[in-house]
Design an enzyme around this catalytic site. Sequence first.
Site, mmCIF file in Angstrom:
data_model
loop_
_atom_site.group_PDB
_atom_site.id
_atom_site.type_symbol
_atom_site.label_atom_id
_atom_site.label_comp_id
_atom_site.label_asym_id
_atom_site.label_seq_id
_atom_site.Cartn_x
_atom_site.Cartn_y
_atom_site.Cartn_z
ATOM 1 N N TRP A 1 0.976 -1.109 -0.068
ATOM 2 C CA TRP A 1 0.046 0.092 0.140
ATOM 3 C C TRP A 1 0.742 1.292 -0.162
ATOM 4 O O TRP A 1 0.761 2.073 -0.749
ATOM 5 C CB TRP A 1 -0.989 -0.121 1.088
ATOM 6 N N ARG B 1 14.608 -2.060 4.817
ATOM 7 C CA ARG B 1 15.690 -2.615 4.260
ATOM 8 C C ARG B 1 16.437 -2.053 3.104
ATOM 9 O O ARG B 1 15.590 -1.601 2.024
ATOM 10 C CB ARG B 1 14.910 -4.025 3.803
ATOM 11 N N LYS C 1 -4.913 1.438 8.469
ATOM 12 C CA LYS C 1 -6.468 1.145 8.894
ATOM 13 C C LYS C 1 -6.303 0.243 9.910
ATOM 14 O O LYS C 1 -6.572 -0.969 10.043
ATOM 15 C CB LYS C 1 -7.161 0.438 7.420
ATOM 16 N N GLY D 1 -10.841 4.305 1.679
ATOM 17 C CA GLY D 1 -11.740 3.906 0.802
ATOM 18 C C GLY D 1 -11.450 2.746 0.124
ATOM 19 O O GLY D 1 -10.494 1.858 0.622
ATOM 20 N N ALA E 1 -4.325 -2.748 -3.132
ATOM 21 C CA ALA E 1 -3.363 -1.757 -3.262
ATOM 22 C C ALA E 1 -3.084 -2.563 -5.354
ATOM 23 O O ALA E 1 -2.542 -1.634 -5.922
ATOM 24 C CB ALA E 1 -2.068 -2.246 -2.720
ATOM 25 N N LYS F 1 -14.266 -2.232 8.695
ATOM 26 C CA LYS F 1 -14.767 -3.224 7.674
ATOM 27 C C LYS F 1 -13.586 -4.373 7.530
ATOM 28 O O LYS F 1 -13.840 -5.519 6.823
ATOM 29 C CB LYS F 1 -14.335 -2.256 6.280
ATOM 30 N N ARG G 1 -5.932 -8.732 2.424
ATOM 31 C CA ARG G 1 -5.213 -9.659 3.200
ATOM 32 C C ARG G 1 -6.252 -9.988 4.543
ATOM 33 O O ARG G 1 -6.222 -11.134 4.962
ATOM 34 C CB ARG G 1 -4.299 -8.764 3.937
ATOM 35 N N GLU H 1 -4.425 -6.115 9.323
ATOM 36 C CA GLU H 1 -4.987 -5.243 10.590
ATOM 37 C C GLU H 1 -5.998 -5.743 11.126
ATOM 38 O O GLU H 1 -6.154 -5.395 12.562
ATOM 39 C CB GLU H 1 -4.898 -3.879 9.905
#
Length: 368
Positions: free
Chosen positions: A12, A33, A107, A137, A141, A192, A256, A282
Amino acid sequence: MTRVAVLGAGSWGTTFGKILADGGANVVMWARRPELANEIHTGKRNTKYLPGINLPRTMTATSHLAEALEGADQVYLSIPSQSLRENLASVRPLLEGSSVPVVSLMKGVEKRTGLRMSQVIEQALGCDPARIAVASGPNLALEIAQEQPTAAVISSISPETAEVVARAARNRYFRSFVNTDVIGTEFGGVLKNLIAVAIGIVDGVGYGENTKASIITRGLVEMTDFAVAQGAQPETLQGLAGLGDLIATCQSPLSRNNTAGRLLGQGYKFQDVVAQMQQTAEGLASVAPILQLAKASGVQMPIVEQVKRVLDGTMNPREIAPHLTTDDDTPQGERTQNGQAGSGGALWRSLQRAFDQLRHGGRGSGLA
């Protein structure tokens, strides 16, 4: 040319850097990294997180934080929510005395405190909240990196901050709207994820579209009840940061949180799911703090409660679907959790107002 720094080079963060670069900004990515920073800087690729995507020539990258932030007109943060505070401890001295906008792309909520990401930024950087904006929104990604058209909302308590960020974060395939409801915009993006985990669970079990549609619909009621109790405007949950993001996250295998839920539904234990996920989901970390806030606010969130029970191993994933709202067999009113007027009623009134505006030729507020 606006110079922006994007801290965090996952899928993202890198995608949003591309959005900004394609909108005309000079973008410097910060990657922890050095090898990832070098790949972005010299090869214009991020093969681990965005395979097959060519990045703009105006995107560069570094593994040195000070170099990324030097001369930045705007700073964007795309760091896992649970490590944001410790990362900002290194950022703070480099932004001391600066008045540039700081934009959250995260998020999630901080597990230890239950704070939203904008609140963590305000505390950790010691900055004026009017400088802080959040972006949310229906933003998967990879699709955006492939330049598939979509939209987002930029929210800040300062309309000026929201507008300057929205002007930077828009191009031929990405449109940014604005609002001032930071609470609703952030909680829409958090909540969400929890519903998407539930959708993934029933998908993994093998249930069909009726089950998923029921969970999405009742999940939106839970999201709105919770967000309004925290001070959000119900209209925000009907817009891009709420309903829009909910639809995208629940229906896509690119999500995810959906993927994590699907693994749970297939019988994997929580620890195994975390081990398999290459990036942070998340929603898994947000379940407990959201339920704590819900309890303190007197809000019922039965779908999220059952997600927690699946995560804890105390509920068989196959049992989540019959418990869409409550274990009580008493018939309920559809618009609220308990059949009484409340924030669910406020949601319904907001929709009625929007329809009235459209019917009389007025401008609705659904998108923002």
